[in-house]
Write a protein that holds these residues in place. Structure first.
Motif, PDB file in Angstrom:
ATOM      1  N   ALA A 260       0.827  -1.210   0.000  1.00  0.00           N
ATOM      2  CA  ALA A 260       0.000   0.000   0.000  1.00  0.00           C
ATOM      3  C   ALA A 260       0.861   1.259   0.000  1.00  0.00           C
ATOM      4  O   ALA A 260       0.566   2.226  -0.717  1.00  0.00           O
ATOM      5  N   TYR A 261       1.924   1.257   0.793  1.00  0.00           N
ATOM      6  CA  TYR A 261       2.812   2.416   0.849  1.00  0.00           C
ATOM      7  C   TYR A 261       3.676   2.542  -0.397  1.00  0.00           C
ATOM      8  O   TYR A 261       4.086   3.648  -0.758  1.00  0.00           O
ATOM      9  N   ALA A 262       3.931   1.425  -1.058  1.00  0.00           N
ATOM     10  CA  ALA A 262       4.816   1.442  -2.222  1.00  0.00           C
ATOM     11  C   ALA A 262       4.069   1.678  -3.530  1.00  0.00           C
ATOM     12  O   ALA A 262       4.697   1.905  -4.568  1.00  0.00           O
ATOM     13  N   THR A 263       2.737   1.644  -3.498  1.00  0.00           N
ATOM     14  CA  THR A 263       1.943   1.752  -4.727  1.00  0.00           C
ATOM     15  C   THR A 263       1.250   3.112  -4.808  1.00  0.00           C
ATOM     16  O   THR A 263       0.372   3.401  -3.991  1.00  0.00           O
ATOM     17  N   PRO A 264       1.616   3.949  -5.765  1.00  0.00           N
ATOM     18  CA  PRO A 264       0.944   5.253  -5.917  1.00  0.00           C
ATOM     19  C   PRO A 264      -0.554   5.071  -6.140  1.00  0.00           C
ATOM     20  O   PRO A 264      -0.980   4.235  -6.942  1.00  0.00           O
ATOM     21  N   GLY A 265      -1.352   5.837  -5.417  1.00  0.00           N
ATOM     22  CA  GLY A 265      -2.794   5.779  -5.581  1.00  0.00           C
ATOM     23  C   GLY A 265      -3.486   4.644  -4.852  1.00  0.00           C
ATOM     24  O   GLY A 265      -4.687   4.431  -5.032  1.00  0.00           O
ATOM     25  N   ALA A 266      -2.730   3.910  -4.016  1.00  0.00           N
ATOM     26  CA  ALA A 266      -3.334   2.790  -3.285  1.00  0.00           C
ATOM     27  C   ALA A 266      -4.080   3.288  -2.051  1.00  0.00           C
ATOM     28  O   ALA A 266      -3.776   4.344  -1.500  1.00  0.00           O
ATOM     29  N   SER A 267      -5.057   2.514  -1.632  1.00  0.00           N
ATOM     30  CA  SER A 267      -5.740   2.761  -0.362  1.00  0.00           C
ATOM     31  C   SER A 267      -5.392   1.623   0.585  1.00  0.00           C
ATOM     32  O   SER A 267      -5.031   0.527   0.151  1.00  0.00           O
ATOM     33  N   LEU A 268      -5.498   1.886   1.874  1.00  0.00           N
ATOM     34  CA  LEU A 268      -5.215   0.874   2.887  1.00  0.00           C
ATOM     35  C   LEU A 268      -6.252   0.975   3.980  1.00  0.00           C
ATOM     36  O   LEU A 268      -6.424   2.034   4.591  1.00  0.00           O
ATOM     37  N   ASP A 269      -6.970  -0.121   4.216  1.00  0.00           N
ATOM     38  CA  ASP A 269      -8.046  -0.117   5.207  1.00  0.00           C
ATOM     39  C   ASP A 269      -8.093  -1.436   5.961  1.00  0.00           C
ATOM     40  O   ASP A 269      -7.772  -2.503   5.411  1.00  0.00           O
ATOM     41  N   ASP A 270      -8.523  -1.356   7.198  1.00  0.00           N
ATOM     42  CA  ASP A 270      -8.870  -2.526   7.990  1.00  0.00           C
ATOM     43  C   ASP A 270     -10.249  -2.979   7.539  1.00  0.00           C
ATOM     44  O   ASP A 270     -11.198  -2.183   7.511  1.00  0.00           O
ATOM     45  N   PHE A 271     -10.381  -4.238   7.152  1.00  0.00           N
ATOM     46  CA  PHE A 271     -11.616  -4.720   6.535  1.00  0.00           C
ATOM     47  C   PHE A 271     -12.843  -4.520   7.423  1.00  0.00           C
ATOM     48  O   PHE A 271     -13.873  -4.001   6.946  1.00  0.00           O
ATOM     49  N   PRO A 272     -12.826  -4.910   8.708  1.00  0.00           N
ATOM     50  CA  PRO A 272     -14.014  -4.662   9.532  1.00  0.00           C
ATOM     51  C   PRO A 272     -14.389  -3.185   9.615  1.00  0.00           C
ATOM     52  O   PRO A 272     -15.572  -2.840   9.612  1.00  0.00           O
ATOM     53  N   ALA A 273     -13.374  -2.293   9.665  1.00  0.00           N
ATOM     54  CA  ALA A 273     -13.667  -0.856   9.703  1.00  0.00           C
ATOM     55  C   ALA A 273     -14.292  -0.400   8.393  1.00  0.00           C
ATOM     56  O   ALA A 273     -15.195   0.455   8.377  1.00  0.00           O
ATOM     57  N   LEU A 274     -13.845  -0.970   7.280  1.00  0.00           N
ATOM     58  CA  LEU A 274     -14.423  -0.614   5.980  1.00  0.00           C
ATOM     59  C   LEU A 274     -15.879  -1.063   5.897  1.00  0.00           C
ATOM     60  O   LEU A 274     -16.738  -0.313   5.405  1.00  0.00           O
TER      61      LEU A 274
ATOM     62  N   ALA B 268     -17.986   6.911  -6.559  1.00  0.00           N
ATOM     63  CA  ALA B 268     -17.248   8.144  -6.287  1.00  0.00           C
ATOM     64  C   ALA B 268     -16.235   7.949  -5.169  1.00  0.00           C
ATOM     65  O   ALA B 268     -15.172   8.576  -5.163  1.00  0.00           O
ATOM     66  N   MET B 269     -16.553   7.087  -4.237  1.00  0.00           N
ATOM     67  CA  MET B 269     -15.629   6.804  -3.136  1.00  0.00           C
ATOM     68  C   MET B 269     -14.335   6.185  -3.651  1.00  0.00           C
ATOM     69  O   MET B 269     -13.273   6.315  -3.029  1.00  0.00           O
ATOM     70  N   CYS B 270     -14.409   5.536  -4.807  1.00  0.00           N
ATOM     71  CA  CYS B 270     -13.234   4.883  -5.392  1.00  0.00           C
ATOM     72  C   CYS B 270     -12.502   5.770  -6.396  1.00  0.00           C
ATOM     73  O   CYS B 270     -11.511   5.332  -6.994  1.00  0.00           O
ATOM     74  N   ASP B 271     -12.945   6.992  -6.596  1.00  0.00           N
ATOM     75  CA  ASP B 271     -12.304   7.885  -7.557  1.00  0.00           C
ATOM     76  C   ASP B 271     -10.818   8.038  -7.238  1.00  0.00           C
ATOM     77  O   ASP B 271     -10.438   8.333  -6.094  1.00  0.00           O
ATOM     78  N   GLY B 272      -9.983   7.847  -8.239  1.00  0.00           N
ATOM     79  CA  GLY B 272      -8.553   8.044  -8.071  1.00  0.00           C
ATOM     80  C   GLY B 272      -7.816   6.900  -7.418  1.00  0.00           C
ATOM     81  O   GLY B 272      -6.585   6.924  -7.333  1.00  0.00           O
ATOM     82  N   ILE B 273      -8.512   5.888  -6.951  1.00  0.00           N
ATOM     83  CA  ILE B 273      -7.870   4.756  -6.286  1.00  0.00           C
ATOM     84  C   ILE B 273      -7.316   3.786  -7.340  1.00  0.00           C
ATOM     85  O   ILE B 273      -8.050   3.342  -8.223  1.00  0.00           O
ATOM     86  N   GLN B 274      -6.029   3.465  -7.225  1.00  0.00           N
ATOM     87  CA  GLN B 274      -5.376   2.582  -8.191  1.00  0.00           C
ATOM     88  C   GLN B 274      -5.249   1.148  -7.692  1.00  0.00           C
ATOM     89  O   GLN B 274      -5.042   0.227  -8.473  1.00  0.00           O
ATOM     90  N   ALA B 275      -5.344   0.948  -6.398  1.00  0.00           N
ATOM     91  CA  ALA B 275      -5.296  -0.394  -5.812  1.00  0.00           C
ATOM     92  C   ALA B 275      -5.916  -0.315  -4.424  1.00  0.00           C
ATOM     93  O   ALA B 275      -5.736   0.674  -3.713  1.00  0.00           O
ATOM     94  N   VAL B 276      -6.640  -1.348  -4.043  1.00  0.00           N
ATOM     95  CA  VAL B 276      -7.253  -1.422  -2.717  1.00  0.00           C
ATOM     96  C   VAL B 276      -6.516  -2.477  -1.908  1.00  0.00           C
ATOM     97  O   VAL B 276      -6.405  -3.634  -2.329  1.00  0.00           O
ATOM     98  N   CYS B 277      -5.989  -2.078  -0.747  1.00  0.00           N
ATOM     99  CA  CYS B 277      -5.280  -2.992   0.145  1.00  0.00           C
ATOM    100  C   CYS B 277      -6.099  -3.140   1.429  1.00  0.00           C
ATOM    101  O   CYS B 277      -6.452  -2.149   2.066  1.00  0.00           O
ATOM    102  N   LEU B 278      -6.389  -4.382   1.803  1.00  0.00           N
ATOM    103  CA  LEU B 278      -7.246  -4.661   2.943  1.00  0.00           C
ATOM    104  C   LEU B 278      -6.544  -5.607   3.907  1.00  0.00           C
ATOM    105  O   LEU B 278      -6.000  -6.629   3.494  1.00  0.00           O
ATOM    106  N   THR B 279      -6.581  -5.264   5.182  1.00  0.00           N
ATOM    107  CA  THR B 279      -6.047  -6.163   6.204  1.00  0.00           C
ATOM    108  C   THR B 279      -7.199  -6.788   6.990  1.00  0.00           C
ATOM    109  O   THR B 279      -8.278  -6.214   7.106  1.00  0.00           O
TER     110      THR B 279
END
Length: 374
Positions: free
Chosen positions: A263-277, A291-302
């Motif tokens: 997530a930190y190494a990928t430009p435009g990535a998001s990082l979220d805790d799955f239960p919080a999401l 619209a919530m996904c606008d500009g997001i290039q990768a979704v990272c979930l823990t």
């Protein structure tokens, strides 16, 4: 049942904000849990076009399976259907006046229903039909069943009829037959649009492994869209899910450290805790997930876990659809995506949605594997 909840502010995921996980605060990835966008109704209408994944879809780029002659036949039938629609606009420039005289609806079938299983290319064909129809883009609309019900919720029934009645074509992807209320609502809407001469096209799904039973899907569809049977020609498309045809199994979930590093190494990535999401999705109307996904290039979930209840599961399905439409890879830790939904859910009334979500998230997880190799 289309999930709908009022939007309210939400706190960013604590994982996304951990300075220790990245080189600096400036480099921290985005968090979907920090996004609760407002989407004006006119944007909902303007965005009723084929999603990015299918912007280049054409009949010429659809590759029929030689073992499934119904696929090649579908291309021929839909090509002829597109040519028959024509591109003439209404006298008011595409927006017919509410009290103007309704044109006489064309005789014979004015719509097609693509009946088939997962991954046989129905959405590709539906998008190809949209592109091939000789009408200006503003006179054609393309959206999922859920997006259409959300549009009615945002505009109101009468205003939705007024807005779409000047169109030449309405394409509805993933028509849902599992919610009586929404099905009757859309059936009533389509009846009004047919009166105004709008051509219709729709897709739906047959459950995996039940193709024999699935041949009744067309009859179910025509029965549920009350009074519209004469306007639809059922078109069966056989085949196997192309997303899994000759491809390796989806990668197993990664560990939290790998997901956070990527997530930190990928430009435009998001990082979220799955239960919080999942909690955040309950505070944002599903019509705003795109619209919530606008500009997001990768979704990272823990910490991906099985969803706790059906309302949460239905919201996750909508998010999965929006991510798939936008070709956003999904990298995750925790449980694999085929364990998201309980056996009770997979055998219940919304099972078609859940199987679709698993299929699409699996494809996006496969796309995300390459992010770990950089």
């Amino acid at each position: 049942m289309s999930p709908s909840n009022p939007s309210s502010p939400s706190q960013p995921s604590p994982i996304a904000g951990r300075a220790a996980a990245g080189p600096s605060d400036d480099a921290a990835p985005a968090a979907l849990t920090s996004r609760a966008p407002h989407v004006p109704a006119d944007r909902l209408v303007a965005e009723m076009v084929p999603p990015p994944r299918f912007q280049s879809a054409r009949f010429e780029t659809y590759i029929p399976d030689p073992a499934q002659p119904s696929q090649a036949e579908a291309v021929q039938v839909l090509s002829s259907f597109a040519a028959s629609i024509g591109g003439a606009a209404s006298a008011s420039g595409g927006k017919r006046r509410w009290f103007s005289k309704k044109p006489e609806a064309p005789k014979g079938p004015r719509g097609v229903y693509l009946d088939g299983g997962y991954g046989v290319g129905k959405t590709h064909l539906l998008a190809s039909l949209w592109h091939a129809t000789p009408a200006a883009p503003e006179l054609k609309a393309f959206g999922t069943f859920v997006e259409l019900t959300n549009l009615v919720g945002a505009l109101g029934f009468q205003e939705t009829v007024r807005t779409l009645s000047g169109h030449r074509l309405l394409c509805i992807d993933e028509f849902e037959l599992d919610d009586p209320g929404d099905t009757v609502l859309v059936s009533s809407l389509l009846a009004k649009l047919v009166e105004h001469g709008v051509a219709l096209a729709a897709t739906s799904n047959t459950l995996p492994g039940k193709l024999g039973e699935g041949r009744f899907a067309a009859a179910d569809f025509l029965r549920e869209i009350q009074g519209l049977s004469a306007h639809f020609r059922p078109l069966r498309i056989d085949g196997e899910d192309y997303r899994h045809r000759g491809l390796p199994e989806a990668p197993a979930p990664f560990d939290d450290e790998t997901v956070t590093r990527v997530a930190y190494a990928t430009p435009g990535a998001s990082l979220d805790d799955f239960p919080a999401l999942l909690d955040h999705l309950s505070k944002v109307h599903p019509s705003r997930y795109g619209a919530m996904c606008d500009g997001i290039q990768a979704v990272c979930l823990t910490d991906v876990q099985a969803v706790p209840d059906q309302s949460t599961a239905l919201r996750l399905v909508v998010l999965a659809d929006r991510l798939y439409d936008r070709e956003v890879p999904v990298l995750a830790s925790g449980k694999p995506f085929d364990e998201l939904f309980s056996e009770e859910m997979l055998n219940g009334g919304y099972r078609k949605k859940y199987f679709r979500a698993i299929s699409r998230l699996t494809a996006l997880a496969r796309d995300a594997k390459q992010l770990t190799e950089k």
